[in-house]
Scaffold this motif. Structure first.
Motif, PDB file in Angstrom:
ATOM      1  N   MET A   1       1.617 -10.837  18.003  1.00 57.44           N
ATOM      2  CA  MET A   1       2.976 -10.505  18.110  1.00 57.44           C
ATOM      3  C   MET A   1       3.828 -10.292  19.161  1.00 57.44           C
ATOM      4  N   ASN A   2       5.191 -10.225  18.920  1.00 58.57           N
ATOM      5  CA  ASN A   2       5.969 -10.033  20.295  1.00 58.57           C
ATOM      6  C   ASN A   2       6.909  -8.970  19.911  1.00 58.57           C
ATOM      7  N   PHE A   3       6.751  -7.787  20.556  1.00 52.53           N
ATOM      8  CA  PHE A   3       7.471  -6.470  20.356  1.00 52.53           C
ATOM      9  C   PHE A   3       8.818  -6.336  21.421  1.00 52.53           C
ATOM     10  N   ILE A   4       9.594  -5.608  20.928  1.00 50.34           N
ATOM     11  CA  ILE A   4      10.852  -5.157  21.808  1.00 50.34           C
ATOM     12  C   ILE A   4      11.526  -4.118  21.226  1.00 50.34           C
ATOM     13  N   VAL A   5      11.853  -3.291  22.264  1.00 47.89           N
ATOM     14  CA  VAL A   5      12.881  -2.197  21.895  1.00 47.89           C
ATOM     15  C   VAL A   5      14.010  -2.142  23.031  1.00 47.89           C
ATOM     16  N   ALA A   6      15.212  -2.169  22.522  1.00 50.45           N
ATOM     17  CA  ALA A   6      16.324  -2.665  23.394  1.00 50.45           C
ATOM     18  C   ALA A   6      17.504  -1.654  22.705  1.00 50.45           C
ATOM     19  N   THR A   7      18.401  -1.689  23.849  1.00 53.75           N
ATOM     20  CA  THR A   7      19.913  -1.476  23.415  1.00 53.75           C
ATOM     21  C   THR A   7      20.511  -2.603  22.995  1.00 53.75           C
ATOM     22  N   VAL A   8      21.068  -2.460  21.832  1.00 55.31           N
ATOM     23  CA  VAL A   8      21.586  -3.982  21.283  1.00 55.31           C
ATOM     24  C   VAL A   8      22.978  -3.619  20.874  1.00 55.31           C
ATOM     25  N   GLU A   9      24.063  -4.623  21.218  1.00 53.29           N
ATOM     26  CA  GLU A   9      25.386  -4.255  20.934  1.00 53.29           C
ATOM     27  C   GLU A   9      25.610  -5.489  19.711  1.00 53.29           C
ATOM     28  N   LEU A  10      26.287  -4.826  18.619  1.00 53.32           N
ATOM     29  CA  LEU A  10      26.447  -5.536  17.480  1.00 53.32           C
ATOM     30  C   LEU A  10      27.913  -6.445  17.683  1.00 53.32           C
ATOM     31  N   ARG A  11      27.702  -7.505  17.286  1.00 53.81           N
ATOM     32  CA  ARG A  11      28.976  -8.767  17.246  1.00 53.81           C
ATOM     33  C   ARG A  11      29.405  -8.377  15.674  1.00 53.81           C
ATOM     34  N   GLU A  12      28.798  -8.848  14.898  1.00 56.67           N
ATOM     35  CA  GLU A  12      29.165  -8.742  13.483  1.00 56.67           C
ATOM     36  C   GLU A  12      28.033  -8.979  12.497  1.00 56.67           C
ATOM     37  N   HIS A  13      28.282  -8.499  11.283  1.00 54.96           N
ATOM     38  CA  HIS A  13      27.245  -8.465  10.189  1.00 54.96           C
ATOM     39  C   HIS A  13      27.657  -9.886   9.637  1.00 54.96           C
ATOM     40  N   THR A  14      26.558 -10.401   8.932  1.00 51.94           N
ATOM     41  CA  THR A  14      26.319 -11.495   8.109  1.00 51.94           C
ATOM     42  C   THR A  14      26.745 -11.256   6.854  1.00 51.94           C
ATOM     43  N   ALA A  15      27.570 -12.015   6.170  1.00 51.69           N
ATOM     44  CA  ALA A  15      28.283 -11.833   4.931  1.00 51.69           C
ATOM     45  C   ALA A  15      27.111 -11.524   3.727  1.00 51.69           C
ATOM     46  N   ASP A  16      26.266 -12.780   3.873  1.00 50.26           N
ATOM     47  CA  ASP A  16      25.298 -13.051   2.865  1.00 50.26           C
ATOM     48  C   ASP A  16      23.797 -12.570   3.347  1.00 50.26           C
ATOM     49  N   THR A  17      23.123 -12.442   2.402  1.00 49.67           N
ATOM     50  CA  THR A  17      21.859 -12.129   2.863  1.00 49.67           C
ATOM     51  C   THR A  17      21.130 -13.468   3.215  1.00 49.67           C
ATOM     52  N   ILE A  18      19.900 -13.057   4.100  1.00 46.57           N
ATOM     53  CA  ILE A  18      19.317 -14.201   4.907  1.00 46.57           C
ATOM     54  C   ILE A  18      17.790 -14.181   3.763  1.00 46.57           C
ATOM     55  N   ASN A  19      17.151 -15.199   3.769  1.00 46.59           N
ATOM     56  CA  ASN A  19      15.845 -15.550   3.449  1.00 46.59           C
ATOM     57  C   ASN A  19      15.080 -16.052   4.377  1.00 46.59           C
ATOM     58  N   ALA A  20      14.200 -15.445   4.897  1.00 45.77           N
ATOM     59  CA  ALA A  20      13.437 -15.850   6.173  1.00 45.77           C
ATOM     60  C   ALA A  20      11.886 -15.317   6.145  1.00 45.77           C
ATOM     61  N   TYR A  21      11.131 -16.012   6.749  1.00 45.05           N
ATOM     62  CA  TYR A  21       9.688 -15.512   6.664  1.00 45.05           C
ATOM     63  C   TYR A  21       9.128 -14.901   5.455  1.00 45.05           C
ATOM     64  N   GLY A  22       9.741 -15.639   4.208  1.00 39.57           N
ATOM     65  CA  GLY A  22       9.109 -15.068   2.839  1.00 39.57           C
ATOM     66  C   GLY A  22       9.742 -13.709   2.507  1.00 39.57           C
ATOM     67  N   LEU A  23      10.934 -13.273   3.073  1.00 37.12           N
ATOM     68  CA  LEU A  23      11.565 -12.106   2.684  1.00 37.12           C
ATOM     69  C   LEU A  23      12.824 -12.106   2.889  1.00 37.12           C
ATOM     70  N   GLU A  24      13.652 -11.415   2.111  1.00 32.54           N
ATOM     71  CA  GLU A  24      15.239 -11.319   2.252  1.00 32.54           C
ATOM     72  C   GLU A  24      15.709 -10.199   2.960  1.00 32.54           C
ATOM     73  N   TYR A  25      16.593 -10.427   3.905  1.00 32.32           N
ATOM     74  CA  TYR A  25      16.984  -9.526   5.027  1.00 32.32           C
ATOM     75  C   TYR A  25      18.657  -9.319   4.724  1.00 32.32           C
TER      76      TYR A  25
END
Length: 219
Positions: A1-25
């Motif tokens: 696995m590949n781990f990250i910790v970072a300060t991240v700047e938000l551009r915009e939230h996604t309107a709909d939920t996303i199904n990825a890697y077998g889960l809902e996000y």
């Protein structure tokens, strides 16, 4: 696995939920900030869609502000797409000039035996990382200071597994969708190898004369 910790700047939230890697996000478009837009590391943030403090913090995060985020980095088979960051923790109450970008790339291997010297004096080596339970490989570069040239020369072997600690960087020339992508290594480790005795590259398919040490005890 590949781990990250970072300060991240938000551009915009996604309107709909996303199904990825077998889960809902719940999703969002974000970046690891840089001095210019061409040097930003673009991310698609994925926060597991389950009620709780983490999801509340994620949904309440305001566009244009920074948060300290940790999680798992997933490389897409399409290098033009942003990296996926599956959020483990999020802390939006941080100073807006705070900067952090620390990555441990645990699922990687040398993609070449060639060490390139950059104009900056740093060294660059092509490395690959495979998607989970997949034959698909994503390619990027390991960059490191010239002081690690001896270590690189001693350790480098095409196909050899490597674990890298450093920070991610991307560069897009002329607003291209396909970035130059690298992990700038502060250090790296490899698994110890032992020389094969009596090996024959013509029969065993290995020209290196080395094999990785099996950590399983021989009972």
């Amino acid at each position: 696995m590949n781990f990250i910790v970072a300060t991240v700047e938000l551009r915009e939230h996604t309107a709909d939920t996303i199904n990825a890697y077998g889960l809902e996000y719940c999703g969002a478009d974000a970046v690891v900030p840089s001095g210019s837009a061409a040097g930003e590391v673009r991310l698609r943030l994925l926060c597991y869609n389950r009620e709780g403090q983490k999801l509340d913090a994620f949904k309440g995060w305001k566009s244009g502000t920074r948060a300290l985020v940790s999680g798992n980095i997933i490389f897409s088979e399409d290098s033009k797409q942003p990296l996926d960051l599956v959020v483990s923790t999020i802390e939006p109450n941080v100073p807006q000039d705070m900067y952090c970008n620390q990555v441990v790339l645990g699922n990687a291997f040398f993609g070449s035996d060639e060490i390139r010297e950059q104009k900056s004096g740093n060294l660059a080596v092509k490395i690959g990382t495979t998607l989970d339970n997949s034959d698909v490989t994503t390619w990027l570069y390991l960059e490191t200071h010239e002081s690690r040239k001896k270590k690189l020369n001693e350790r480098i072997r095409k196909g050899r597994a490597i674990c890298v600690q450093g920070f991610l960087r991307e560069y897009r020339k002329d607003n291209s969708d396909s970035p130059y992508r690298a992990i700038v290594a502060t250090d790296f480790t490899t698994r110890k190898e032992q020389r094969k005795t009596g090996s024959n590259p013509q029969t065993n398919g290995s020209a290196s004369g080395y094999a990785e040490v099996d950590p399983t005890p021989d009972y």
